[in-house]
Design a protein around this motif. Structure first.
Motif, PDB file in Angstrom:
ATOM      1  N   UNK A   1      87.054  23.380  84.138  1.00 52.23           N
ATOM      2  CA  UNK A   1      87.589  22.798  82.906  1.00 52.23           C
ATOM      3  C   UNK A   1      87.715  21.295  83.092  1.00 52.23           C
ATOM      4  N   UNK A   2      87.072  20.525  82.221  1.00 52.23           N
ATOM      5  CA  UNK A   2      87.123  19.069  82.317  1.00 52.23           C
ATOM      6  C   UNK A   2      86.947  18.467  80.931  1.00 52.23           C
ATOM      7  N   UNK A   3      87.949  17.698  80.483  1.00 54.04           N
ATOM      8  CA  UNK A   3      87.831  17.028  79.186  1.00 54.04           C
ATOM      9  C   UNK A   3      86.687  16.024  79.179  1.00 54.04           C
ATOM     10  N   UNK A   4      86.392  15.458  80.358  1.00 50.93           N
ATOM     11  CA  UNK A   4      85.334  14.448  80.455  1.00 50.93           C
ATOM     12  C   UNK A   4      83.975  15.037  80.803  1.00 50.93           C
ATOM     13  N   UNK A   5      83.911  16.367  80.945  1.00 49.13           N
ATOM     14  CA  UNK A   5      82.637  17.005  81.240  1.00 49.13           C
ATOM     15  C   UNK A   5      82.159  16.828  82.662  1.00 49.13           C
ATOM     16  N   UNK A   6      83.081  16.608  83.616  1.00 50.90           N
ATOM     17  CA  UNK A   6      82.701  16.344  85.004  1.00 50.90           C
ATOM     18  C   UNK A   6      82.594  17.647  85.800  1.00 50.90           C
ATOM     19  N   UNK A   7      81.574  17.738  86.640  1.00 53.72           N
ATOM     20  CA  UNK A   7      81.380  18.916  87.478  1.00 53.72           C
ATOM     21  C   UNK A   7      82.226  18.848  88.757  1.00 53.72           C
ATOM     22  N   UNK A   8      82.520  17.655  89.218  1.00 48.04           N
ATOM     23  CA  UNK A   8      83.239  17.467  90.481  1.00 48.04           C
ATOM     24  C   UNK A   8      84.718  17.194  90.198  1.00 48.04           C
ATOM     25  N   UNK A   9      85.610  17.748  91.036  1.00 46.46           N
ATOM     26  CA  UNK A   9      87.033  17.541  90.834  1.00 46.46           C
ATOM     27  C   UNK A   9      87.803  17.688  92.129  1.00 46.46           C
ATOM     28  N   UNK A  10      89.138  17.744  92.055  1.00 43.67           N
ATOM     29  CA  UNK A  10      89.978  17.845  93.262  1.00 43.67           C
ATOM     30  C   UNK A  10      89.687  19.070  94.113  1.00 43.67           C
TER      31      UNK A  10
ATOM     32  N   UNK B   1      80.969  24.153  96.741  1.00 48.19           N
ATOM     33  CA  UNK B   1      80.837  25.276  95.807  1.00 48.19           C
ATOM     34  C   UNK B   1      79.749  24.980  94.789  1.00 48.19           C
ATOM     35  N   UNK B   2      79.337  25.999  94.087  1.00 48.32           N
ATOM     36  CA  UNK B   2      78.338  25.860  93.037  1.00 48.32           C
ATOM     37  C   UNK B   2      79.021  25.989  91.686  1.00 48.32           C
ATOM     38  N   UNK B   3      79.062  24.886  90.931  1.00 49.85           N
ATOM     39  CA  UNK B   3      79.659  24.886  89.597  1.00 49.85           C
ATOM     40  C   UNK B   3      78.547  25.111  88.574  1.00 49.85           C
ATOM     41  N   UNK B   4      78.602  26.265  87.924  1.00 52.76           N
ATOM     42  CA  UNK B   4      77.551  26.629  86.983  1.00 52.76           C
ATOM     43  C   UNK B   4      77.821  26.148  85.561  1.00 52.76           C
ATOM     44  N   UNK B   5      79.095  25.918  85.241  1.00 55.68           N
ATOM     45  CA  UNK B   5      79.455  25.673  83.847  1.00 55.68           C
ATOM     46  C   UNK B   5      80.682  24.774  83.776  1.00 55.68           C
ATOM     47  N   UNK B   6      80.677  23.830  82.837  1.00 52.97           N
ATOM     48  CA  UNK B   6      81.835  22.991  82.553  1.00 52.97           C
ATOM     49  C   UNK B   6      82.245  23.225  81.102  1.00 52.97           C
ATOM     50  N   UNK B   7      83.533  23.440  80.875  1.00 54.27           N
ATOM     51  CA  UNK B   7      84.060  23.654  79.523  1.00 54.27           C
ATOM     52  C   UNK B   7      85.205  22.654  79.284  1.00 54.27           C
TER      53      UNK B   7
ATOM     54  N   UNK C   1      86.808  20.366  94.695  1.00 57.23           N
ATOM     55  CA  UNK C   1      85.640  20.048  95.528  1.00 57.23           C
ATOM     56  C   UNK C   1      86.033  19.144  96.694  1.00 57.23           C
ATOM     57  N   UNK C   2      86.959  18.214  96.447  1.00 59.41           N
ATOM     58  CA  UNK C   2      87.425  17.349  97.531  1.00 59.41           C
ATOM     59  C   UNK C   2      88.133  18.160  98.609  1.00 59.41           C
ATOM     60  N   UNK C   3      88.950  19.132  98.188  1.00 61.32           N
ATOM     61  CA  UNK C   3      89.671  19.966  99.153  1.00 61.32           C
ATOM     62  C   UNK C   3      88.707  20.841  99.952  1.00 61.32           C
TER      63      UNK C   3
ATOM     64  N   UNK D   1      81.723  30.541  98.014  1.00 64.01           N
ATOM     65  CA  UNK D   1      80.467  31.244  97.764  1.00 64.01           C
ATOM     66  C   UNK D   1      80.345  31.767  96.342  1.00 64.01           C
ATOM     67  N   UNK D   2      81.434  31.812  95.603  1.00 62.82           N
ATOM     68  CA  UNK D   2      81.397  32.307  94.223  1.00 62.82           C
ATOM     69  C   UNK D   2      80.758  31.278  93.299  1.00 62.82           C
ATOM     70  N   UNK D   3      80.328  31.752  92.140  1.00 63.43           N
ATOM     71  CA  UNK D   3      79.968  30.838  91.072  1.00 63.43           C
ATOM     72  C   UNK D   3      81.234  30.376  90.363  1.00 63.43           C
ATOM     73  N   UNK D   4      81.268  29.131  89.877  1.00 65.28           N
ATOM     74  CA  UNK D   4      82.502  28.554  89.345  1.00 65.28           C
ATOM     75  C   UNK D   4      82.286  27.981  87.948  1.00 65.28           C
ATOM     76  N   UNK D   5      83.341  28.089  87.147  1.00 66.01           N
ATOM     77  CA  UNK D   5      83.424  27.382  85.876  1.00 66.01           C
ATOM     78  C   UNK D   5      84.572  26.385  85.992  1.00 66.01           C
TER      79      UNK D   5
END
Length: 307
Positions: free
Chosen positions: A198-207, A219-225, A209-211, A192-196
């Motif tokens: 980290x992705x070198x490729x700028x991807x919003x989805x990651x492991x 989850x809601x990913x607001x920012x990618x760095x 999210x799969x879990x 339920x939290x907002x998420x940031x």
């Protein structure tokens, strides 16, 4: 180069040092007759008598006297080059620049301790840490980088590795964040939290999210760095949370790092496997004494930092 025989160089050095066919033969473990034949070959190759009879002794010609010092130096250098590399490393005299590809988290946590250890033993060695935009093996193969630190992410079969430590993802939030105030963090509260991210490729989805999807959550990913240190800086000044490697929060060499950043960590309420952080290098550097010393230095520091 077809007419060049380095054995002649060693024989010439022995002859000019001993000024005796018998003495030179003894030095090189040859018979006097074999050394006589070698001297004859040297005379043909150089076009000079080199050593001539003077009573019972041999004396050097002017040309032989002229080249004597050069021959000795060349002989020493040739033998040094062709000897095993092990055991010949004088760290105080090593002048090298090593290029290391590593993630921002490793650089932030370990670059200073590594440089301090290197400078203490090899004052003329310099380190160049470079960004890690990908895990392609070509920079290791062509020598643009000497060593990589991280997760092995290529199928290149020739690369060599050494385990440095094992890592895992943990959650981080600013001190006083509501997610930390109500006991153990549940998957639902975490999602339920907002998420940031980290992705070198700028991807919003990651492991992560799969879990969460395995639990029927998203989850809601607001920012990618680009990197984990960037995510931690964002978390410190916002209500977003992040998942970062545990080692980004500090180690035995940097105690209290997370607290100094104004962050608190928590166990992720999802399935998250640990992963191996390794030193990775190309086989052409395997026997290089200075490179081996650098690998061992980094490995020893990692053992102290992440026991």
């Amino acid at each position: 180069m077809q007419a060049v025989d380095l054995n002649l160089l060693l024989a010439l050095d022995a002859l000019l040092t001993e000024r005796s066919v018998t003495g030179a033969a003894r030095r090189l473990g040859l018979s006097p007759s074999a050394m006589s034949r070698t001297l004859a070959r040297l005379r043909r190759v150089t076009g000079d008598p080199l050593l001539v009879q003077a009573g019972r002794n041999l004396v050097a010609t002017p040309y032989a006297e002229q080249i004597c010092g050069r021959v000795q130096a060349l002989s020493r250098d040739a033998q040094a080059v062709l000897q095993p590399a092990a055991g010949r490393l004088d760290l105080a005299s090593v002048h090298r620049t090593f290029t290391i590809r590593a993630g921002e988290g490793f650089v932030e946590m370990m670059a200073a301790p590594v440089m301090a250890a290197v400078a203490g033993s090899a004052p003329h060695v310099r380190l160049r840490f470079v960004a890690k935009p990908d895990k392609e093996p070509e920079p290791l193969r062509d020598g643009r980088i000497d060593l990589e630190i991280g997760v092995l992410g290529t199928a290149a079969p020739e690369l060599l590795t050494q385990l440095l430590f094992r890592d895992r993802l943990v959650g981080v939030a600013r001190c006083g964040h509501p997610i930390l105030a109500a006991g153990a963090v549940t998957p639902e509260r975490y999602a339920a939290c907002g998420h940031v991210v980290a992705s070198r490729r700028g991807e919003f989805h990651g492991p992560v999210d799969d879990a969460l999807a395995e639990l029927g959550l998203s989850r809601s990913v607001s920012l990618v760095v680009p990197g984990y240190p960037d995510a931690m800086r964002v978390v410190r000044g916002s209500d977003l949370v992040a998942a970062v490697p545990r080692t980004c929060l500090g180690n035995r060499l940097t105690a209290g790092h997370a607290a100094g950043l104004g962050l608190e960590s928590f166990e992720l309420p999802i399935r998250a496997a640990d992963f191996a952080i390794s030193a990775i290098w190309h086989p052409r550097m395997q026997a290089d004494p200075a490179h081996r010393w650098l690998r061992e230095t980094i490995a020893e520091l990692c053992r102290k930092a992440y026991p």
